[in-house]
Design an enzyme around this catalytic site. Sequence first.
Site, mmCIF file in Angstrom:
data_model
loop_
_atom_site.group_PDB
_atom_site.id
_atom_site.type_symbol
_atom_site.label_atom_id
_atom_site.label_comp_id
_atom_site.label_asym_id
_atom_site.label_seq_id
_atom_site.Cartn_x
_atom_site.Cartn_y
_atom_site.Cartn_z
ATOM 1 N N GLY A 45 0.816 -1.214 0.000
ATOM 2 C CA GLY A 45 0.000 0.000 0.000
ATOM 3 C C GLY A 45 0.844 1.255 0.000
ATOM 4 N N ASP A 46 1.956 1.236 0.739
ATOM 5 C CA ASP A 46 2.873 2.375 0.740
ATOM 6 C C ASP A 46 3.481 2.578 -0.649
ATOM 7 O OD1 ASP A 46 2.731 2.948 3.593
ATOM 8 O OD2 ASP A 46 3.807 1.082 3.865
ATOM 9 N N ARG A 47 3.850 1.459 -1.291
ATOM 10 C CA ARG A 47 4.445 1.528 -2.618
ATOM 11 C C ARG A 47 3.451 2.102 -3.624
ATOM 12 N NH1 ARG A 47 9.012 2.252 -5.309
ATOM 13 N NH2 ARG A 47 7.645 4.000 -5.697
#
Length: 462
Positions: free
Chosen positions: A257-259
């Site tokens: 999700g961060d990526r």
Amino acid sequence: MVVVGDTLLDVDVSGTSERLSPDAPVPVVDVRTDDRRAGGAGLVASMLVRDGHDVTLVTVLSDDDRAEEIRALLPDVRVVAGPSGAPTPVKTRVRVVDHALVRIDEGCATPPVPEATTEMTAALEGADAIVVADYGRGVAASEGLRSALAAAARTTPVVWDPHPKGAAPVAGTAVVTPNTSEARRFTDLSGEGVPFATDAAAELVRTWDVDAVAVTMGDRGALVASRRGGDGTEPGALDSRFVPAPSVTAGDPCGAGDRLAAGVAIALAEGTDVAEAVAAGVLAASEYLAAGGVTALFADDGPAPVPVPGVDRDALRVVHEVRSAGGTVVATGGCFDLLHAGHARTLSAARALGDCLVVCLNSDESVRALKGPERPIMTQDDRVELLLALDCVDAVVVFDEHTPDEALRRFRPDVWAKGGDYAASELPEAATLAEWGGRVVTVPFHPGRSTTRLAAALAAVG
């Protein structure tokens, strides 16, 4: 690039376990590695640095030793941190081989909402894009930062990765990226899949007064609802678009999700529209997972670049997993220029011979050498995409030579399958498969179906 949010210390302990403790029926882990990294907003900052961007991290940190460790883990990031008023949170994941055993949280009680310093709010000025990585620990709820973020959102793309225990995104945010579980908690809607994601994204755009919401659905992709207007359409109307994810073999999903959020922010900073930016973020997350996830990200040379779809590395990962489980690897090959019913039947029959099917595909250069300068009709990228869209195809390897022999030697399938009305022993790949004891078989051949005949028919109708 500016990242705003809560920063943690992540610890990955990995080892082996071959016995139970004499004190209790629990596994004993023999530790092999103990890897530490900045987590939360710190992980997003690390990703953006790996992408080659100048990054500022706006966060809060404690005055303990672990906070100093976080700073040391971010040598290429400009850290602008106010006081947190709480111990540094630490999340330790214990894994045995590829399986998660337990996660241990320390100092993760909800802290007080911190006060934003003047340096923290000033750090937002002049950003090309801002990512808010809200991990529910109060940074995104700080009134001073919220006012600065709302002001920045008028001229700068802000991407907000929300948290169920965090603050609502500020009005004017360019894209908010909740996953399906988070979207369910932010709304009172029921349902599943794309219908739920469509309704939830539209409701959250209006509830939060943001420009777009992308509800992410894991390996399926994302559903984007965005505001319309300014192009002749009715102001306030919403446009919904599904962004599919490429087919990859994914491992540890930590950080995906961060990526994705970082990828969306990069694309918006480069001037793309919302739908294209979300597509770029989905692709970035898929490549990140295919390359090995967070473990590969912090390898000495960073994650290997993995073009998606149709990559050798992804094929090798499929082969490795099937072999590790004691399965049979099947391969077939060809140009597959204009897929037709004969191809579909042959591929389906080949897949039934084992536990995965890898297609060795002639590259554009190889097809031209074999078929002439007018071929292929479809580029290799399109042919790869169509093959991977078939449920019976697990991976594709593209080769430039006249024959797939060198490609076959890279992953050594147990079975080489080919459609035709000839004996298996006559196939040119038979000698290659014999090098490691592989078998060559033929699958049913369906006469009357051919790319040449289909191309001629298409030409006849214009």
